[in-house]
Design a protein around this motif. Structure first.
Motif, PDB file in Angstrom:
ATOM      1  N   ALA A   1      48.652  28.998  32.112  1.00 32.49           N
ATOM      2  CA  ALA A   1      48.925  30.334  32.648  1.00 32.49           C
ATOM      3  C   ALA A   1      47.628  31.003  33.060  1.00 32.49           C
ATOM      4  N   HIS A   2      47.774  31.991  33.931  1.00 30.87           N
ATOM      5  CA  HIS A   2      46.693  32.910  34.260  1.00 30.87           C
ATOM      6  C   HIS A   2      47.124  34.290  33.763  1.00 30.87           C
ATOM      7  N   ILE A   3      46.276  34.909  32.951  1.00 28.88           N
ATOM      8  CA  ILE A   3      46.565  36.254  32.452  1.00 28.88           C
ATOM      9  C   ILE A   3      45.546  37.213  33.058  1.00 28.88           C
ATOM     10  N   GLN A   4      46.037  38.194  33.760  1.00 29.62           N
ATOM     11  CA  GLN A   4      45.154  39.194  34.375  1.00 29.62           C
ATOM     12  C   GLN A   4      44.908  40.324  33.384  1.00 29.62           C
ATOM     13  N   VAL A   5      43.633  40.649  33.179  1.00 29.10           N
ATOM     14  CA  VAL A   5      43.247  41.727  32.265  1.00 29.10           C
ATOM     15  C   VAL A   5      42.470  42.763  33.066  1.00 29.10           C
TER      16      VAL A   5
ATOM     17  N   VAL B   1      40.489  37.319  34.998  1.00 28.69           N
ATOM     18  CA  VAL B   1      41.649  36.441  34.859  1.00 28.69           C
ATOM     19  C   VAL B   1      41.314  35.415  33.793  1.00 28.69           C
ATOM     20  N   LEU B   2      42.139  35.378  32.754  1.00 33.31           N
ATOM     21  CA  LEU B   2      41.975  34.375  31.708  1.00 33.31           C
ATOM     22  C   LEU B   2      42.816  33.162  32.087  1.00 33.31           C
ATOM     23  N   ILE B   3      42.167  32.022  32.207  1.00 39.30           N
ATOM     24  CA  ILE B   3      42.841  30.788  32.614  1.00 39.30           C
ATOM     25  C   ILE B   3      43.030  29.925  31.374  1.00 39.30           C
ATOM     26  N   GLY B   4      44.281  29.674  31.042  1.00 30.89           N
ATOM     27  CA  GLY B   4      44.591  28.896  29.848  1.00 30.89           C
ATOM     28  C   GLY B   4      45.251  27.577  30.185  1.00 30.89           C
TER      29      GLY B   4
ATOM     30  N   ASP C   1      37.624  38.550  38.608  1.00 30.09           N
ATOM     31  CA  ASP C   1      38.518  38.614  39.763  1.00 30.09           C
ATOM     32  C   ASP C   1      38.470  40.001  40.390  1.00 30.09           C
ATOM     33  N   GLY C   2      37.343  40.667  40.221  1.00 27.43           N
ATOM     34  CA  GLY C   2      37.224  42.018  40.756  1.00 27.43           C
ATOM     35  C   GLY C   2      36.609  42.035  42.136  1.00 27.43           C
ATOM     36  N   ASN C   3      36.309  43.225  42.582  1.00 25.73           N
ATOM     37  CA  ASN C   3      35.727  43.424  43.903  1.00 25.73           C
ATOM     38  C   ASN C   3      34.206  43.428  43.781  1.00 25.73           C
ATOM     39  N   ASP C   4      33.553  42.541  44.500  1.00 29.24           N
ATOM     40  CA  ASP C   4      32.091  42.436  44.434  1.00 29.24           C
ATOM     41  C   ASP C   4      31.414  43.078  45.640  1.00 29.24           C
TER      42      ASP C   4
END
Length: 305
Positions: free
Chosen positions: A234-238, A249-252, A266-269
């Motif tokens: 899963a990918h969990i967005q925090v 994004v936590l990639i499990g 996964d933010g804006n750079d």
């Protein structure tokens, strides 16, 4: 107002196609409509406006003869065939197994049509969608069945998500394997949640437990992509409490009986790394790392224990 006696059109169903011979000698044809006890004929065809023309209200004395050109049921079937093409053979589904078999049959029919015959492909897909709609099967699960039918034309192996999708994880609303209960005609059964296996519940780092750990630390987290089965990856967005798009994004992924996690920015750079540095300085970031390090503090391997 309608006359006191019965009208000759009273015995004819609405929205059927009639041909009437009128007392003045004219013959008109159209769809029969009854409004407030009055009878009208909606005519379409050459020489008439694009939206057609309404004849009426028709009085009983105006009508000399009535001919049924097409019943309402026949008109509906004609419209269905124009939209969906000839019906794929097979009995109407009633049970869970019936719906699963019918949808698999329709998906295989769609997959068997050559790409060049896209119009027939569209019509058959409408049959598939109409059947799926009867059990409220989601778009993502419909997509899985159609992709699985295409896969079956080139392989006898049971496909994985990576075989059918561009990645081993996908947004459940876009792509997900249907559960057996998803084909049940009873909505209460379809809504039942299936608990994950005991080994998943016992793993403090499993997907459901990691989500619970993040939420338990007052973090704004949600699963954005799931594997097959959903607890496999899963990918969990925090989201971080920083103005603008600032999230990890936590990639499990399952590895040797447990789930391993890694965090990806996964933010804006647009402002070089500023939001990331601000995010990493927050208490929320420290709580996220603690959740990744410790997992869920209390797990329940046995639902009835």
């Amino acid at each position: 107002m309608p006359g006191p006696g019965p009208h000759p059109l009273d015995s004819h169903e609405e929205r059927c196609r009639l041909r009437l011979t009128l007392s003045d000698g004219r013959v008109i044809e159209g769809l029969h409509n009854a409004v407030a006890g009055r009878h009208f004929l909606h005519r379409t065809g050459p020489g008439l406006p694009l939206v057609g023309e309404v004849e009426g209200p028709l009085q009983a004395s105006d009508i000399r003869a009535i001919e049924v050109v097409m019943t309402r049921a026949a008109l509906l079937e004609q419209g269905r065939e124009l939209l969906q093409g000839p019906r794929v053979p097979g009995r109407e589904p009633v049970t869970r197994d019936d719906f699963e078999h019918r949808l698999q049959t329709l998906a295989r029919a769609v997959a068997a049509v050559p790409e060049a015959d896209w119009q027939m492909q569209v019509r058959l897909k409408r049959q598939f969608e109409a059947c799926a709609e009867r059990i409220a099967l989601g778009q993502g699960k419909q997509a899985w069945m159609l992709a699985e039918a295409r896969w079956a034309r080139k392989s006898n192996a049971s496909p994985t998500m990576a075989d059918l999708w561009i990645e081993p994880v996908a947004s459940p609303s876009c792509f997900a394997r249907p559960r057996p209960q998803d084909f049940d005609p009873d909505p209460a059964i379809r809504r039942r949640r299936v608990p994950p296996p005991p080994e998943v519940r016992a793993d403090p780092f499993s997907v459901p437990n990691m989500l619970a750990a993040l939420l338990g630390r007052d973090l704004k987290a949600r699963i954005t992509r799931s594997g097959d089965p959903p607890h496999a990856a899963a990918h969990i967005q925090v989201d971080m409490p920083v103005k603008g798009r600032a999230r990890f994004v936590l990639i499990g992924e399952r590895c040797r009986g447990t789930t391993r996690w890694r965090a990806v920015w996964d933010g804006n750079d647009s402002k070089p790394g500023l939001r990331r540095r601000l995010s990493e300085a927050t208490e929320a970031y420290r709580r996220m790392l603690a959740a990744m390090r410790e997992g869920r503090r209390s797990v329940q391997p046995d639902l009835f224990g």
